[in-house]
Design a protein around this motif. Structure first.
Motif, short mmCIF file in Angstrom:
data_model
loop_
_atom_site.label_atom_id
_atom_site.label_comp_id
_atom_site.label_asym_id
_atom_site.label_seq_id
_atom_site.Cartn_x
_atom_site.Cartn_y
_atom_site.Cartn_z
N PRO A 23 -2.15 -64.34 55.33
CA PRO A 23 -2.56 -65.16 56.49
C PRO A 23 -3.75 -66.07 56.18
O PRO A 23 -3.73 -67.26 56.53
N ALA A 24 -4.75 -65.56 55.48
CA ALA A 24 -5.92 -66.38 55.13
C ALA A 24 -5.54 -67.45 54.11
O ALA A 24 -6.00 -68.59 54.19
N HIS A 25 -4.68 -67.09 53.15
CA HIS A 25 -4.20 -68.04 52.13
C HIS A 25 -3.46 -69.20 52.80
O HIS A 25 -3.74 -70.37 52.52
N ARG A 26 -2.57 -68.89 53.72
CA ARG A 26 -1.79 -69.94 54.38
C ARG A 26 -2.67 -70.78 55.32
O ARG A 26 -2.47 -71.99 55.45
N ALA A 27 -3.65 -70.17 55.95
CA ALA A 27 -4.58 -70.93 56.80
C ALA A 27 -5.40 -71.89 55.94
O ALA A 27 -5.63 -73.05 56.32
N TRP A 28 -5.83 -71.43 54.76
CA TRP A 28 -6.56 -72.28 53.83
C TRP A 28 -5.70 -73.45 53.39
O TRP A 28 -6.14 -74.61 53.41
N LEU A 29 -4.45 -73.18 53.03
CA LEU A 29 -3.52 -74.24 52.63
C LEU A 29 -3.27 -75.22 53.78
O LEU A 29 -3.25 -76.44 53.57
N ALA A 30 -3.09 -74.71 54.98
CA ALA A 30 -2.84 -75.57 56.14
C ALA A 30 -4.01 -76.51 56.38
O ALA A 30 -3.82 -77.69 56.70
N GLY A 31 -5.22 -76.02 56.20
CA GLY A 31 -6.40 -76.86 56.36
C GLY A 31 -6.42 -77.98 55.33
O GLY A 31 -6.74 -79.14 55.65
N GLU A 61 -12.72 -81.63 41.26
CA GLU A 61 -12.55 -81.33 42.68
C GLU A 61 -11.43 -80.32 42.89
O GLU A 61 -11.56 -79.37 43.68
N LEU A 62 -10.33 -80.50 42.17
CA LEU A 62 -9.21 -79.58 42.27
C LEU A 62 -9.63 -78.17 41.90
O LEU A 62 -9.35 -77.20 42.63
N ASN A 63 -10.33 -78.01 40.79
CA ASN A 63 -10.75 -76.68 40.35
C ASN A 63 -11.69 -76.02 41.34
O ASN A 63 -11.62 -74.80 41.55
N GLU A 64 -12.57 -76.80 41.96
CA GLU A 64 -13.45 -76.24 42.98
C GLU A 64 -12.65 -75.75 44.19
O GLU A 64 -12.95 -74.70 44.76
N LEU A 65 -11.63 -76.52 44.58
CA LEU A 65 -10.78 -76.10 45.69
C LEU A 65 -10.04 -74.80 45.36
O LEU A 65 -9.99 -73.87 46.17
N LEU A 66 -9.45 -74.74 44.16
CA LEU A 66 -8.65 -73.58 43.79
C LEU A 66 -9.46 -72.29 43.76
O LEU A 66 -8.93 -71.22 44.06
N LYS A 67 -10.74 -72.38 43.46
CA LYS A 67 -11.61 -71.19 43.46
C LYS A 67 -11.75 -70.60 44.86
O LYS A 67 -12.06 -69.44 45.02
N GLN A 68 -11.53 -71.43 45.88
CA GLN A 68 -11.70 -71.01 47.27
C GLN A 68 -10.45 -70.34 47.86
O GLN A 68 -10.51 -69.78 48.95
N ASP A 69 -9.33 -70.43 47.15
CA ASP A 69 -8.08 -69.84 47.66
C ASP A 69 -8.28 -68.34 47.86
O ASP A 69 -8.71 -67.64 46.94
N PRO A 70 -7.99 -67.81 49.05
CA PRO A 70 -8.12 -66.38 49.27
C PRO A 70 -7.33 -65.53 48.26
O PRO A 70 -7.77 -64.42 47.92
N VAL A 73 -9.69 -65.42 45.24
CA VAL A 73 -10.84 -64.57 45.54
C VAL A 73 -10.45 -63.10 45.47
O VAL A 73 -11.21 -62.26 44.98
N ALA A 74 -9.22 -62.78 45.91
CA ALA A 74 -8.75 -61.39 45.93
C ALA A 74 -8.20 -60.93 44.57
O ALA A 74 -7.83 -59.76 44.43
N GLY A 75 -8.12 -61.82 43.60
CA GLY A 75 -7.62 -61.44 42.27
C GLY A 75 -6.11 -61.38 42.16
O GLY A 75 -5.60 -60.72 41.26
N ALA A 76 -5.40 -62.07 43.04
CA ALA A 76 -3.94 -62.01 43.03
C ALA A 76 -3.31 -63.00 42.05
O ALA A 76 -2.11 -62.94 41.79
N ILE A 77 -4.11 -63.91 41.49
CA ILE A 77 -3.58 -64.93 40.60
C ILE A 77 -3.98 -64.62 39.16
O ILE A 77 -5.17 -64.55 38.84
#
Length: 97
Positions: A23-31, A61-70, A73-77
């Motif tokens: 849910p947080a990942h998809r909300a981040w993407l939607a934003g 800029e892309l790399n900074e955005l990707l670091k914020q993906d929930p 942050v959770a270690g799923a990638i």
């Protein structure tokens, strides 16, 4: 602005973590989509990863955005591959200019 194709490879045995943080990942993407930075995204059918298409100033800029993906942050990638991409035909071609 530059278009980038981003490929996520999910960490082995991360399905529970992804379920918890989806849910947080998809909300981040939607934003990001609302802001025009994310053109499209979605998971692979086999569940091993996802493809995301971004339009941003540059790779920094892309790399900074990707670091914020929930998910990140959770270690799923487990891995990320980014490639500058120039769509020339189709729906996304208009976004490349």
């Amino acid at each position: 602005m530059t278009v980038f194709a981003v490929e996520y490879v999910y960490a082995a045995d991360s399905s529970t973590v992804r379920d918890d943080h989806r849910p947080a990942h998809r909300a981040w993407l939607a934003g990001l989509a609302d802001e025009g930075q994310l053109l499209t995204s979605g998971p692979y059918g086999d569940g091993a990863g996802a493809l995301l298409i971004f339009k941003v100033q540059d790779e920094t800029e892309l790399n900074e955005l990707l670091k914020q993906d929930p998910f990140a942050v959770a270690g799923a990638i487990a891995g990320i591959r980014t490639t500058e991409w120039t769509p020339v035909i189709g729906l996304l071609a208009a976004h490349a200019s």
